[in-house]
Design a protein around this motif. Sequence first.
Motif, PDB file in Angstrom:
ATOM      1  N   ALA A  83       0.920  -1.360   0.006  1.00  0.00           N
ATOM      2  CA  ALA A  83      -0.085  -0.112  -0.058  1.00  0.00           C
ATOM      3  C   ALA A  83       0.682   1.244   0.027  1.00  0.00           C
ATOM      4  O   ALA A  83       0.300   2.219  -0.109  1.00  0.00           O
ATOM      5  N   SER A  84       2.085   1.127   0.202  1.00  0.00           N
ATOM      6  CA  SER A  84       2.898   2.475   0.162  1.00  0.00           C
ATOM      7  C   SER A  84       4.260   2.317  -0.082  1.00  0.00           C
ATOM      8  O   SER A  84       4.695   0.900  -0.274  1.00  0.00           O
ATOM      9  N   LEU A  85       5.392   3.264  -0.028  1.00  0.00           N
ATOM     10  CA  LEU A  85       6.602   3.090  -0.129  1.00  0.00           C
ATOM     11  C   LEU A  85       7.448   2.791   0.934  1.00  0.00           C
ATOM     12  O   LEU A  85       7.855   3.502   1.805  1.00  0.00           O
ATOM     13  N   LEU A  86       6.565   1.531   1.813  1.00  0.00           N
ATOM     14  CA  LEU A  86       7.631   0.613   2.263  1.00  0.00           C
ATOM     15  C   LEU A  86       7.810   0.655   3.751  1.00  0.00           C
ATOM     16  O   LEU A  86       7.600  -0.264   4.151  1.00  0.00           O
ATOM     17  N   MET A  87       8.472   1.616   4.331  1.00  0.00           N
ATOM     18  CA  MET A  87       8.631   1.575   5.795  1.00  0.00           C
ATOM     19  C   MET A  87       8.710   2.784   6.505  1.00  0.00           C
ATOM     20  O   MET A  87       8.871   3.854   5.856  1.00  0.00           O
ATOM     21  N   ASP A  88       8.848   2.773   7.566  1.00  0.00           N
ATOM     22  CA  ASP A  88       8.851   3.979   8.288  1.00  0.00           C
ATOM     23  C   ASP A  88      10.409   4.416   8.707  1.00  0.00           C
ATOM     24  O   ASP A  88      11.120   3.974   9.567  1.00  0.00           O
ATOM     25  N   THR A 100      15.903  -5.542   8.324  1.00  0.00           N
ATOM     26  CA  THR A 100      17.249  -5.706   8.060  1.00  0.00           C
ATOM     27  C   THR A 100      17.594  -5.818   6.735  1.00  0.00           C
ATOM     28  O   THR A 100      16.658  -6.193   5.817  1.00  0.00           O
ATOM     29  N   ASP A 101      19.006  -5.915   6.490  1.00  0.00           N
ATOM     30  CA  ASP A 101      19.228  -6.243   5.097  1.00  0.00           C
ATOM     31  C   ASP A 101      18.751  -7.681   4.687  1.00  0.00           C
ATOM     32  O   ASP A 101      18.402  -7.699   3.477  1.00  0.00           O
ATOM     33  N   GLU A 102      18.597  -8.512   5.609  1.00  0.00           N
ATOM     34  CA  GLU A 102      18.141  -9.853   5.150  1.00  0.00           C
ATOM     35  C   GLU A 102      16.935  -9.815   4.907  1.00  0.00           C
ATOM     36  O   GLU A 102      16.237 -10.471   3.702  1.00  0.00           O
ATOM     37  N   GLN A 103      15.894  -9.135   5.685  1.00  0.00           N
ATOM     38  CA  GLN A 103      14.580  -8.957   5.356  1.00  0.00           C
ATOM     39  C   GLN A 103      14.207  -8.204   4.031  1.00  0.00           C
ATOM     40  O   GLN A 103      13.117  -8.615   3.220  1.00  0.00           O
ATOM     41  N   ILE A 104      15.191  -7.187   3.847  1.00  0.00           N
ATOM     42  CA  ILE A 104      15.011  -6.222   2.442  1.00  0.00           C
ATOM     43  C   ILE A 104      15.263  -7.346   1.324  1.00  0.00           C
ATOM     44  O   ILE A 104      14.709  -7.333   0.404  1.00  0.00           O
ATOM     45  N   LEU A 145      10.791  -2.674  -6.505  1.00  0.00           N
ATOM     46  CA  LEU A 145      10.554  -1.394  -5.906  1.00  0.00           C
ATOM     47  C   LEU A 145      10.437  -1.490  -4.363  1.00  0.00           C
ATOM     48  O   LEU A 145      10.984  -0.236  -3.803  1.00  0.00           O
ATOM     49  N   TYR A 146      10.177  -2.677  -3.668  1.00  0.00           N
ATOM     50  CA  TYR A 146      10.166  -2.704  -2.447  1.00  0.00           C
ATOM     51  C   TYR A 146      11.402  -2.723  -1.942  1.00  0.00           C
ATOM     52  O   TYR A 146      11.937  -2.215  -0.796  1.00  0.00           O
ATOM     53  N   ARG A 147      12.331  -3.482  -2.615  1.00  0.00           N
ATOM     54  CA  ARG A 147      13.687  -3.652  -1.879  1.00  0.00           C
ATOM     55  C   ARG A 147      14.368  -2.470  -2.294  1.00  0.00           C
ATOM     56  O   ARG A 147      15.004  -2.013  -1.209  1.00  0.00           O
ATOM     57  N   GLU A 148      14.395  -1.670  -3.325  1.00  0.00           N
ATOM     58  CA  GLU A 148      14.974  -0.424  -3.436  1.00  0.00           C
ATOM     59  C   GLU A 148      14.486   0.600  -2.894  1.00  0.00           C
ATOM     60  O   GLU A 148      15.247   1.543  -2.296  1.00  0.00           O
TER      61      GLU A 148
END
Length: 354
Positions: free
Chosen positions: A13-18, A236-240, A247-250
Motif C-alpha cells: 500500500a505504500s513505499l515501504l517502511m517508516d 534488516t538487510d536480510e529482510q529487504i 520497488l520494495y527492495r530499493e
Amino acid sequence: MKGIKFLVTAFTASLLMDASAQTNQKTVSQNPFGLVYGGALTENVKGQVSIHPVRYQLHGIEIVANVYTPANYDPSKKYPTLVVAHPNGGVKEQVAGLYAQRLAENGFITITADAAYQGGSGGSPRYVDKPANRIEDIYAMADFMSQYQGVDTAKLGLLGICGGGGYSLKAAQADKRFKAVATLSMFNSGQVRRNGFMNSQTATIQQRLAKASQARAIEAAGGKTQYALTSTAPLTDEQIAKLPFELYREGSIYYGKTHAHPNSSGNYTLSSLMDLMSWDASTNSDLINQPLLMIAGSKADTKYMTDEVFSQAVNAKSKELFLLDGATHIETYWKPAYVDQAVKKLATFYQSNL
C-alpha cells in the motif's frame, strides 16, 4: 517469515517502511534545511538558486513547504512556476526537493510541500492518506504560489512523482490553472491499494475493505486509530533481500537508509483504505487536455501503471512517454545519470508548453 509476509502486505500500500527516528544515525541529514538529496543547497547565496521555507493554512491545517527561486531571482519580474508533488510516504526534503531544486536551476520558481497529515505538516490523526486530501494539497500549492512574488500565473506547471504523479494527473483533470503536467515514475496508489502490486492481492480485496470499515467504526466511537504498520522498526538487510518486488527492495534502502528523513513515513491509517481502494488514478483520464509528459524507467516494475494511464489520456493537447533507459523506479529518484536526463527533458517540456 510470518512477520515478513505481514510487512510485505502492508508495504503493497505504500513505499515501504517508516524512516523515522529509529534510522541509522549516519543517514540523518546534517543539512541546515533538512535536505537529504545529493547536491542539496546548504545556504542561500545572492545571485544563486535559493530555498525559502514557507508555511500556510489549508482548511485549518498548517502546511510546511519549500519554495525554490532561480538564480538572480527578481520579485518584480515574472517566472514560469512549477508545483511538485512528493511520493507516498515521502517528504519535501527527498526526491521532490531534488527535482524542485534542479528545475529552479533551469529558471523556474518551484514549490514542494509536505502533504497534510504527513511529514512536517499538521493534521491529526497522523498519516491519514486519502486521495482527496493529496489532490487538495496540490490545489493549495497552486493557490499559495498564485500569490507569491514573481510567479507568472499564466505559466503554471505541475510535476508529480510516484504517488504524487497519480494525484497530479487527477488534479490536472479539474484544475486548468495547470497549463502542462508531467509525471515521474507514476504510481497509481488506488489501484495498488485495491489489487496489490502487480495484482498480487486481488483475492483479499473484500477482507481488507472490511478491516478498513471496522477501523473507521472504531475511530468514530472514539477508539484508538488503527494503522497499516504495527511495527515501524527498519528492516534488516536480510529482510529487504527477501521482499518480492524490486520497488520494495530499493525503496526500503532509499527511504530507510540512503535518503532517510525523520519526517518520512510509509505508514497510513487503516481507515484511509476505504477511500484509497475505491479510487483510481486512471479514471477520467480523457479530462486531461493539457500537454502531458510521462517519464518512467525502462526497467521499472511500476512502468505498467504509466503505460495504462498514458494510453487513456486521449484528449491531451500533446503527450509523450519518455523512458529512462535502464532505470528502475527508485533509481529515477537519485541516480545522477537518470536525474540529469529527466531534468533536461522536464525543463524542455515546460519551456515549450508554459
